[in-house]
Structures are given as C-alpha cells and as structure tokens.
Design a protein around this motif. Structure first.
Motif, PDB file in Angstrom:
ATOM      1  N   ARG A 160       0.798  -1.121   0.091  1.00 31.58           N
ATOM      2  CA  ARG A 160      -0.126  -0.011  -0.028  1.00 31.58           C
ATOM      3  C   ARG A 160       0.910   1.303  -0.005  1.00 31.58           C
ATOM      4  O   ARG A 160       0.314   2.388  -0.236  1.00 31.58           O
ATOM      5  CB  ARG A 160      -0.910  -0.116   1.193  1.00 31.58           C
ATOM      6  CG  ARG A 160      -1.991  -0.986   1.214  1.00 31.58           C
ATOM      7  CD  ARG A 160      -2.786  -0.916   2.525  1.00 31.58           C
ATOM      8  NE  ARG A 160      -3.472   0.350   2.822  1.00 31.58           N
ATOM      9  CZ  ARG A 160      -3.795   0.772   4.004  1.00 31.58           C
ATOM     10  NH1 ARG A 160      -3.801   0.142   5.039  1.00 31.58           N
ATOM     11  NH2 ARG A 160      -4.303   1.960   4.072  1.00 31.58           N
ATOM     12  N   ILE A 161       2.108   1.229   0.202  1.00 28.26           N
ATOM     13  CA  ILE A 161       3.026   2.325   0.640  1.00 28.26           C
ATOM     14  C   ILE A 161       3.678   2.481  -0.829  1.00 28.26           C
ATOM     15  O   ILE A 161       4.341   1.719  -1.181  1.00 28.26           O
ATOM     16  CB  ILE A 161       3.726   1.985   1.543  1.00 28.26           C
ATOM     17  CG1 ILE A 161       3.174   1.786   2.896  1.00 28.26           C
ATOM     18  CG2 ILE A 161       4.889   3.144   2.019  1.00 28.26           C
ATOM     19  CD1 ILE A 161       4.149   1.346   4.260  1.00 28.26           C
ATOM     20  N   HIS A 162       3.370   3.887  -1.169  1.00 27.57           N
ATOM     21  CA  HIS A 162       4.356   4.425  -2.445  1.00 27.57           C
ATOM     22  C   HIS A 162       5.177   5.383  -2.087  1.00 27.57           C
ATOM     23  O   HIS A 162       4.890   6.505  -1.536  1.00 27.57           O
ATOM     24  CB  HIS A 162       3.211   4.861  -3.300  1.00 27.57           C
ATOM     25  CG  HIS A 162       2.331   3.700  -4.021  1.00 27.57           C
ATOM     26  ND1 HIS A 162       2.470   3.489  -5.554  1.00 27.57           N
ATOM     27  CD2 HIS A 162       1.343   3.072  -3.485  1.00 27.57           C
ATOM     28  CE1 HIS A 162       1.696   2.783  -5.558  1.00 27.57           C
ATOM     29  NE2 HIS A 162       0.907   2.266  -4.512  1.00 27.57           N
ATOM     30  N   LEU A 163       6.343   5.290  -2.077  1.00 25.53           N
ATOM     31  CA  LEU A 163       7.565   6.144  -1.797  1.00 25.53           C
ATOM     32  C   LEU A 163       7.697   6.845  -3.113  1.00 25.53           C
ATOM     33  O   LEU A 163       8.322   6.478  -4.169  1.00 25.53           O
ATOM     34  CB  LEU A 163       8.845   5.391  -1.591  1.00 25.53           C
ATOM     35  CG  LEU A 163      10.024   6.219  -1.526  1.00 25.53           C
ATOM     36  CD1 LEU A 163       9.627   7.405   0.032  1.00 25.53           C
ATOM     37  CD2 LEU A 163      11.273   5.464  -0.975  1.00 25.53           C
ATOM     38  N   VAL A 164       7.351   8.412  -2.830  1.00 26.16           N
ATOM     39  CA  VAL A 164       7.643   9.369  -3.934  1.00 26.16           C
ATOM     40  C   VAL A 164       8.127  10.465  -3.252  1.00 26.16           C
ATOM     41  O   VAL A 164       7.846  11.198  -2.632  1.00 26.16           O
ATOM     42  CB  VAL A 164       6.383   9.805  -4.493  1.00 26.16           C
ATOM     43  CG1 VAL A 164       6.400  10.660  -5.514  1.00 26.16           C
ATOM     44  CG2 VAL A 164       5.389   8.439  -5.001  1.00 26.16           C
ATOM     45  N   ALA A 165       9.654  10.453  -3.499  1.00 23.36           N
ATOM     46  CA  ALA A 165      10.394  11.554  -2.715  1.00 23.36           C
ATOM     47  C   ALA A 165      10.165  12.971  -3.312  1.00 23.36           C
ATOM     48  O   ALA A 165       9.644  13.038  -4.342  1.00 23.36           O
ATOM     49  CB  ALA A 165      12.008  11.392  -3.009  1.00 23.36           C
ATOM     50  N   ASN A 166      10.423  14.023  -2.582  1.00 22.57           N
ATOM     51  CA  ASN A 166      10.348  15.079  -3.080  1.00 22.57           C
ATOM     52  C   ASN A 166      11.368  15.463  -4.236  1.00 22.57           C
ATOM     53  O   ASN A 166      12.289  14.891  -4.537  1.00 22.57           O
ATOM     54  CB  ASN A 166      10.615  16.310  -1.983  1.00 22.57           C
ATOM     55  CG  ASN A 166       9.521  16.345  -0.966  1.00 22.57           C
ATOM     56  OD1 ASN A 166       8.405  16.077  -1.205  1.00 22.57           O
ATOM     57  ND2 ASN A 166       9.763  16.716   0.108  1.00 22.57           N
ATOM     58  N   ALA A 167      11.373  16.577  -4.874  1.00 23.30           N
ATOM     59  CA  ALA A 167      11.849  16.838  -6.372  1.00 23.30           C
ATOM     60  C   ALA A 167      11.853  18.405  -6.560  1.00 23.30           C
ATOM     61  O   ALA A 167      11.003  19.025  -5.934  1.00 23.30           O
ATOM     62  CB  ALA A 167      11.291  16.239  -7.452  1.00 23.30           C
ATOM     63  N   VAL A 168      12.887  18.616  -7.098  1.00 20.53           N
ATOM     64  CA  VAL A 168      13.031  20.392  -7.493  1.00 20.53           C
ATOM     65  C   VAL A 168      13.804  20.149  -8.729  1.00 20.53           C
ATOM     66  O   VAL A 168      14.797  19.514  -9.206  1.00 20.53           O
ATOM     67  CB  VAL A 168      13.995  20.984  -6.347  1.00 20.53           C
ATOM     68  CG1 VAL A 168      14.610  22.123  -6.970  1.00 20.53           C
ATOM     69  CG2 VAL A 168      13.259  20.681  -5.129  1.00 20.53           C
ATOM     70  N   ALA A 169      13.360  20.985  -9.590  1.00 21.87           N
ATOM     71  CA  ALA A 169      13.982  21.449 -10.879  1.00 21.87           C
ATOM     72  C   ALA A 169      15.292  22.040 -10.745  1.00 21.87           C
ATOM     73  O   ALA A 169      15.429  22.875  -9.887  1.00 21.87           O
ATOM     74  CB  ALA A 169      13.009  22.191 -11.792  1.00 21.87           C
ATOM     75  N   PRO A 170      16.246  21.635 -11.754  1.00 18.94           N
ATOM     76  CA  PRO A 170      17.523  22.630 -11.779  1.00 18.94           C
ATOM     77  C   PRO A 170      17.307  24.177 -11.728  1.00 18.94           C
ATOM     78  O   PRO A 170      16.397  24.614 -12.347  1.00 18.94           O
ATOM     79  CB  PRO A 170      18.167  22.039 -13.065  1.00 18.94           C
ATOM     80  CG  PRO A 170      17.452  20.958 -13.347  1.00 18.94           C
ATOM     81  CD  PRO A 170      16.072  20.877 -12.963  1.00 18.94           C
ATOM     82  N   ALA A 171      17.944  24.675 -10.871  1.00 17.58           N
ATOM     83  CA  ALA A 171      17.754  26.199 -10.697  1.00 17.58           C
ATOM     84  C   ALA A 171      18.457  27.037 -11.476  1.00 17.58           C
ATOM     85  O   ALA A 171      19.750  26.581 -12.022  1.00 17.58           O
ATOM     86  CB  ALA A 171      18.372  26.611  -9.113  1.00 17.58           C
ATOM     87  N   PRO A 172      17.765  27.970 -12.314  1.00 16.43           N
ATOM     88  CA  PRO A 172      18.588  28.878 -13.107  1.00 16.43           C
ATOM     89  C   PRO A 172      19.731  29.810 -12.351  1.00 16.43           C
ATOM     90  O   PRO A 172      19.589  29.905 -11.172  1.00 16.43           O
ATOM     91  CB  PRO A 172      17.415  29.954 -13.614  1.00 16.43           C
ATOM     92  CG  PRO A 172      16.519  29.904 -12.560  1.00 16.43           C
ATOM     93  CD  PRO A 172      16.730  28.282 -12.004  1.00 16.43           C
ATOM     94  N   THR A 173      20.491  30.084 -13.176  1.00  5.77           N
ATOM     95  CA  THR A 173      21.581  31.072 -12.198  1.00  5.77           C
ATOM     96  C   THR A 173      20.944  32.334 -11.988  1.00  5.77           C
ATOM     97  O   THR A 173      20.310  33.078 -12.763  1.00  5.77           O
ATOM     98  CB  THR A 173      22.628  31.489 -13.564  1.00  5.77           C
ATOM     99  OG1 THR A 173      23.419  30.190 -13.942  1.00  5.77           O
ATOM    100  CG2 THR A 173      23.747  32.154 -12.788  1.00  5.77           C
TER     101      THR A 173
END
Length: 363
Positions: A160-173
C-alpha cells in the motif's frame, strides 16, 4: 505517461512549509487543466500559487469552518475531480469526509510523521491518532522511507505504501546583489552568511541553530520562517549574544535570492521527511550542513554531497566552521549535491511515481 486523473491537491495549512512546496511543484508539472490546488483563501500557499499563475481554489478563511465540506464537494463537481490528494492533517480530515459524501477517491501524502514532528506535545498524540483513523484504506504516499518504515510498524501492508520523494527542478543562475539584500534585510555584507529556512516550531530545533551560531562569532546566522516560537527564539538569541537575524516569512522568490547569496545552508531539525529546502540548496549547488535525522540521509551522504551531523549544537557548529574555513570543500560538496539531485530527484520522475499511486487509488 498514463492518462493523468483530474485531481484536487489539498493543502489547508495557514503557513508555508515543505508540503506547500511539494504541492506547488507537483501542480506546476501536472498536465494542464487536470489538477487544482485547494487552499485556505489568502493563505501563504494560496498567495504563492496565485503569484506563479497556478490553478488554485480558495475554500474559505479557516480550517475549522464547517462550510469547507460543501465547498470541497462543489469544487469536485465543478471540476469533475476523480481524486483528492491531502497533504496535512487538516486536509486529510476534510478530504476523508468529502470523499465519502462526494464519491471521489482519496489518497493522502505523508510529508512527516506526526508522533515525531510534535514530540512531547499534545498535538503529536492527537494528530497521530487522527491521521491513523482518517487514513484511506487504499494506497498511501510517503516522502521518505523512514515514514514508510513507521507505517509498516503500525501494520500497514508494504504494497500500500508508495515512496515518492520530493523533487526540485534545476535552478537557473540567479544574479543577486548581496549588498542590496544586506541593506533590505539588515545583514552584514562582510560576514559569512549561514542560512536556515524552516517553520519556527519545536521539531525544526531552530534553538539548536541559534546555539551553534553563538559559537561562531565570525559568521552571521539568518533564519527565514515564521511560527509560534519566534519570541522565544529571539529571546534566546539576545541571551546568548549570537549574531542571528530573523527575517520572518519571505516570498519564495526572495528566499531563493537569499539562498543563492548565502555561503552555507543549514537544517538543524530533530525529524524530517525529505526536506525540500535541502533539495533547493542542492539545485543551487550550495554547501549544506544538516542533522542526520528522518529522511535526510536518504537524500545525501555525509562528506560526499553534504555534511550530516548528530542533532547537537556543538556538532553543528563544528561542521559549519569547517566548511566556512575550507570553501573549496564546500564547493565540491555543493556541486556533488546538484549532480545527485539531477540524477535522482527530478520532477518528471516524481510525477510518474505520483501518477502510479493515483491510478492504484482509483483502481
């Protein structure tokens, strides 16, 4: 990618936290016209969604307003919602009843473990019981394996447990004028800046950070966030004489500029899921020091992508001091953290895993 169901992401918190960042990131990457954010009108996450041009529905001014149920059901009907994804205890409460009344599926995303987050507080026991009672019978999403293990210890079946880690897009300069920031926030532009971004609540242990900074008089600590402990933390800062500035809550864009301008990013918590602030720091290739608690060791390895230390002010101060005096080591860690972020914590992978959990909930 399988067809994305029409989903209402529910975040009824008043203050902006990690769950809010997760919701906004998922909403930005979800197929257009198939996801909406349900939030308290004029809450921090509501305002941020509006500022980013994301689809958000204001459901009322207060999380205890009984009219929330009818407003939720009306939103589900008007937007033909198939699934509600609740992201904190108050959202889980209202989603539970809306699911039963409106006949839509409900899945909950556990961004933290309440018994740990509110340890030794009445809310810890209450929220833990409520969360268990209101928990959907089908799939559950967890942001870290540590939370998944806690669920399994309560008897929740592993499938029943779905591991879905947090995510972040690459940051612009980011082009940041450090002197301008120093003037606007009353900071010393000549001192190294050590930044902590967190809610000012007990689990985040900002008092540990204030204690650590008192041992580092050559550096300036900066705390971004709001919460019930603001007055107590400011009193501690005055008593210890530590050079720490409390900015209060800042818009996300302003926090990102401050993060880019800082020399070091710190997290001093007693418990965490997969803190988005560390992923945002990795996106900017920032040197980072964090306590090795909760899901943090699932993100980075000590001495490879970040410094992970025991939850202790002296250990925190020592690691901060080491990276401030060896900036080349910090730069190496920061670039390694960014490399790992790109390989393992992409928004595209997060969306695919989230959709798999959504379809399991609908089936």
């Amino acid at each position: 990618m399988r067809d994305a169901p029409r989903v209402l992401l529910l975040d009824l918190s008043r203050h902006f936290g990690g769950a809010s960042s997760r919701v906004l990131g998922l909403l930005a990457n979800y197929p257009p016209g198939r996801a909406w954010l349900g939030a308290l009108t004029d809450s921090a996450v509501y305002r941020e969604a509006k500022a980013r041009g994301l689809p958000v529905l204001g459901l009322g001014q207060h999380k205890a307003d009984p009219r929330l149920l009818s407003r939720l059901c009306r939103a589900c009907r008007e937007h033909q919602i198939a699934l509600i994804d609740s992201h904190n205890i108050q959202s889980q409460f209202w989603a539970h009843w809306a699911s039963q009344r409106c006949g839509v599926a409900h899945i909950t995303t556990l961004n933290s473990w309440y018994a740990d987050e509110y340890r030794q507080q009445w809310r810890g026991a209450l929220y833990a019981r409520l969360s268990r009672w209101l928990r959907p019978e089908g799939p559950l999403i967890v942001v870290s394996d540590a939370i998944g293990q806690a669920l399994r210890q309560q008897g929740v079946a592993a499938q029943r447990i779905h591991l879905v880690a947090n995510a972040v897009a690459p940051a612009p300069t980011l082009e940041v004028d450090r002197n301008e920031l120093a003037t606007s926030l009353a900071l010393d532009p000549q001192s190294p800046w050590v930044l902590l971004v967190a809610r000012l609540e007990s689990a985040k242990r900002v008092d540990r950070f204030v204690d650590a900074m008192a041992r580092l008089p050559e550096a300036q600590g900066i705390v971004v966030g709001e919460g019930s402990l603001m007055a107590a933390l400011q009193a501690q800062q005055r008593q210890l004489g530590s050079d720490v500035v409390f900015t209060g809550a800042l818009p996300h864009s302003e926090t990102q500029r401050l993060m880019a301008a800082s020399d070091l990013l710190v997290l001093s918590s007693d418990t965490e899921g997969t803190p988005l602030v560390l992923l945002e720091g990795a996106a900017l290739a920032k040197p980072m020091v964090a306590t090795a608690v909760g899901g943090i060791p699932e993100l980075f390895d000590d001495g490879v992508e970040a410094r992970l230390v025991a939850p202790d002010a002296a250990a925190l101060a020592t690691a901060i001091q080491q990276l401030l005096t060896a900036p080349e080591q910090g730069a190496t860690l920061g670039h390694a953290a960014r490399t790992r972020l790109l390989a393992q914590f992409s928004p595209q992978a997060q969306l695919q895993h989230t959709l798999a959990a959504y379809h399991a909930a609908l089936e």
